[in-house]
Design a protein around this motif. Sequence first.
Motif, PDB file in Angstrom:
ATOM      1  N   HIS A 159       0.922  -0.849  -0.086  1.00  0.00           N
ATOM      2  CA  HIS A 159       0.289  -0.122   0.070  1.00  0.00           C
ATOM      3  C   HIS A 159       0.872   1.169  -0.242  1.00  0.00           C
ATOM      4  O   HIS A 159       1.171   1.921   0.680  1.00  0.00           O
ATOM      5  CB  HIS A 159      -1.090   0.200   0.619  1.00  0.00           C
ATOM      6  N   LYS A 206     -10.115  -7.028  -4.925  1.00  0.00           N
ATOM      7  CA  LYS A 206      -9.812  -7.992  -3.351  1.00  0.00           C
ATOM      8  C   LYS A 206     -11.197  -6.836  -2.495  1.00  0.00           C
ATOM      9  O   LYS A 206     -11.460  -6.194  -2.611  1.00  0.00           O
ATOM     10  CB  LYS A 206      -8.986  -7.187  -2.640  1.00  0.00           C
ATOM     11  N   TYR A 256     -13.299  -3.900   8.569  1.00  0.00           N
ATOM     12  CA  TYR A 256     -13.122  -2.207   8.313  1.00  0.00           C
ATOM     13  C   TYR A 256     -14.843  -1.865   8.106  1.00  0.00           C
ATOM     14  O   TYR A 256     -15.158  -1.407   6.990  1.00  0.00           O
ATOM     15  CB  TYR A 256     -12.347  -1.733   6.887  1.00  0.00           C
ATOM     16  N   HIS A 274      -9.984  -9.991   2.271  1.00  0.00           N
ATOM     17  CA  HIS A 274      -9.484  -9.214   3.900  1.00  0.00           C
ATOM     18  C   HIS A 274     -10.435 -10.674   4.447  1.00  0.00           C
ATOM     19  O   HIS A 274     -11.083 -10.114   4.954  1.00  0.00           O
ATOM     20  CB  HIS A 274      -9.158  -8.110   3.831  1.00  0.00           C
ATOM     21  N   LEU A 283      -1.788  -3.076  12.940  1.00  0.00           N
ATOM     22  CA  LEU A 283      -2.115  -3.587  11.481  1.00  0.00           C
ATOM     23  C   LEU A 283      -3.424  -4.677  12.211  1.00  0.00           C
ATOM     24  O   LEU A 283      -3.310  -5.378  12.787  1.00  0.00           O
ATOM     25  CB  LEU A 283      -0.601  -4.556  10.666  1.00  0.00           C
ATOM     26  N   SER A 284      -3.707  -5.146  10.727  1.00  0.00           N
ATOM     27  CA  SER A 284      -4.883  -5.792  10.423  1.00  0.00           C
ATOM     28  C   SER A 284      -4.943  -6.772   9.733  1.00  0.00           C
ATOM     29  O   SER A 284      -4.234  -5.965   8.477  1.00  0.00           O
ATOM     30  CB  SER A 284      -5.835  -4.677  10.205  1.00  0.00           C
ATOM     31  N   ASP A 325       2.791  -6.364   2.929  1.00  0.00           N
ATOM     32  CA  ASP A 325       1.238  -5.224   3.394  1.00  0.00           C
ATOM     33  C   ASP A 325       1.985  -4.002   3.660  1.00  0.00           C
ATOM     34  O   ASP A 325       1.470  -3.296   4.350  1.00  0.00           O
ATOM     35  CB  ASP A 325       0.182  -5.901   4.594  1.00  0.00           C
ATOM     36  N   ASN A 384      -3.597   1.998  10.445  1.00  0.00           N
ATOM     37  CA  ASN A 384      -3.157   0.661  10.212  1.00  0.00           C
ATOM     38  C   ASN A 384      -1.969  -0.034   9.503  1.00  0.00           C
ATOM     39  O   ASN A 384      -2.270   0.792   8.285  1.00  0.00           O
ATOM     40  CB  ASN A 384      -4.235  -0.726   9.919  1.00  0.00           C
TER      41      ASN A 384
END
Length: 584
Positions: free
Chosen positions: A78, A169, A174, A202, A308-309, A337, A358
């Motif tokens: 990201h 994705k 969230y 996710h 983070l998640s 990630d 995150n």
Amino acid sequence: MSNAPVKKVPIHLQSSQNRLLIKNGRVVNDDGMEDADVYIEDGIIKQVGRNLIIPGGTRTIDATGKLVMPGGIDPHTHFELEMMGAKTVDDFYKGTRAAVAGGTTTIIDFVLPQKGQSLIEAYNNWRQKADGKVCCDYALHVGVTWWSPSVKKEMEQLTSEQYGVNSFKMFMAYKDVWMMNDYDLCCAMETCADLKALAQVHAENGSIIARNCEKLLAAGVRGPDAHQLSRDEELEAEAVNRACVIANQAKSPLYVVHVMSKSAVQALQIARTRQKLPVYGETLAATVGTDGTHYKNSCFRHAAAHVLSPPLRPDPSTPQAIAEALADDHLQLIGSDNCTFHEKDKELGKDDFTKIPNGVNGVEDRMAILWQKAVNTGVMDPCRFVAVTSSNAARIFNLWPQKGRVEAGSDADVVVWDPRLQRTISAATHHHGVDFNIFEGQDVVGSPQYVIVNGRVCLDDGELRVAEGYGKFLKTPVNSPYVYGAPPAAAPEPEPVSPAIHTPSRVTNGNTPSPDLKVLNKQLDGMSVTSSGCSTPTGRKMRDPGQRDLQNSTFSISKEVEGLDTKTSVRVRNPPGGKSSGLW
Ligand SMILES: NC(=O)NCCC(=O)O
Ligand SMILES: [Zn+2]
């Protein structure tokens, strides 16, 4: 090094780098190793072998004692992402610079549209952010964060040659931001299957997480440690299982991003026994390289930097278990990630853990961390290392064998890996924009010495020489043979889709070991200097009992590669899926 980006150097001005010979190294692919020289011209691998005939004026890199591997492919980054009121520090320049420094030569980032936003508009926005900045090649996954007939239509458009997207994705977490309900998830997966694109999820139960957050905050539990408490392993495993069920109903292959816990790996394994189509599992460098004990650190900066998640798990046996799952093909890839935030942004959640942006680093250290934790410890052999850091991503996202392979005809994305290079990971020396590193202070043995990106030496004996904008966008065609099966041959029945998925245990690169392979591997165990390191069908390096540590082991890659005057090439077997035929 200076922070000023080096601007793109036209390839025709890089004459001395147009031709490159990597000599005396051991070439490692996901299906075997051989002692061979690699000749590169104009960004393409032209020859792999011994006694090559090379034009004059060719630069030579001596790779004696080194491994020559396909450049890493990080399937999960990201860069320049805005989320939770902040923007990631690593943009496409800093992020890909860090990637190259660590041996990664291709990244796949996520276009993440807002709810209600056009997917194509978001895609164009990402291309604009990335195209002029990337130091290595990149591709894009696109997030499906809401559902409507227009989204379905845009997914179809995005999979056309014009846009070149083959993966979407969906978020199960969230809530109220990116989360999809099960009905919409099913529609999105059906659409992926119709388009022969790959559905990614996710996997965390976002509704229960939201409820847990309310309860924790109401009880006055507000620090970073509550992040993990609000989303424990059970909520990840439940979502993994549910995603598999929905994919089965939708008749869609599935790719679960960032599998972070032993419970989630177990849920994947159970689901695979009944799954009709492939299910791939990706984990992260963060999971293998550190753990959730950091959330208890009394320093907010330190604890929040690890948020983070899904979260890092407090169970200290998780990193080793995840490394073993990668070796045993229960998981197929490792990403980063990479999603880094400045200290001031993490502080948005100083009094409320739900507001901590995150994300962690990992794109630079992903390969060295896995090497240290899995190859140096004897959990995984170098071929499996190549599979999970590069080749499997190339196959799944239909970039193989252009990427993910050291072979004549492939792109010259090559890493000369020094298995003896020792360094200590630190934010003081890394190449990220962020000033924190979740692997701070960890000693690793094994890192890249040279990194060649499309024929250009971008890490040159440890000196980073990336060029901003040098990378290009890679279109990823749908209908990956690895995911959807090769087109049927004339007479015989088509091969079953990706045997890796249906026979997840004890394989290297997704193949069921054949008896002759076992014999071969047994013989290899006794061989020293010139044998392949791809010595077990499990992908685990053969070793004598009590000799798990590479540095203290008779299995010394460096020793094995050095001083050879004969060559043994061992090709374990042909990879599944065959050669990609889907490139436009
Ligand atoms: N993983 C994470 O914590 N941040 C990036 C966004 C996502 O992938 O969930
Ligand atoms: Zn992510």
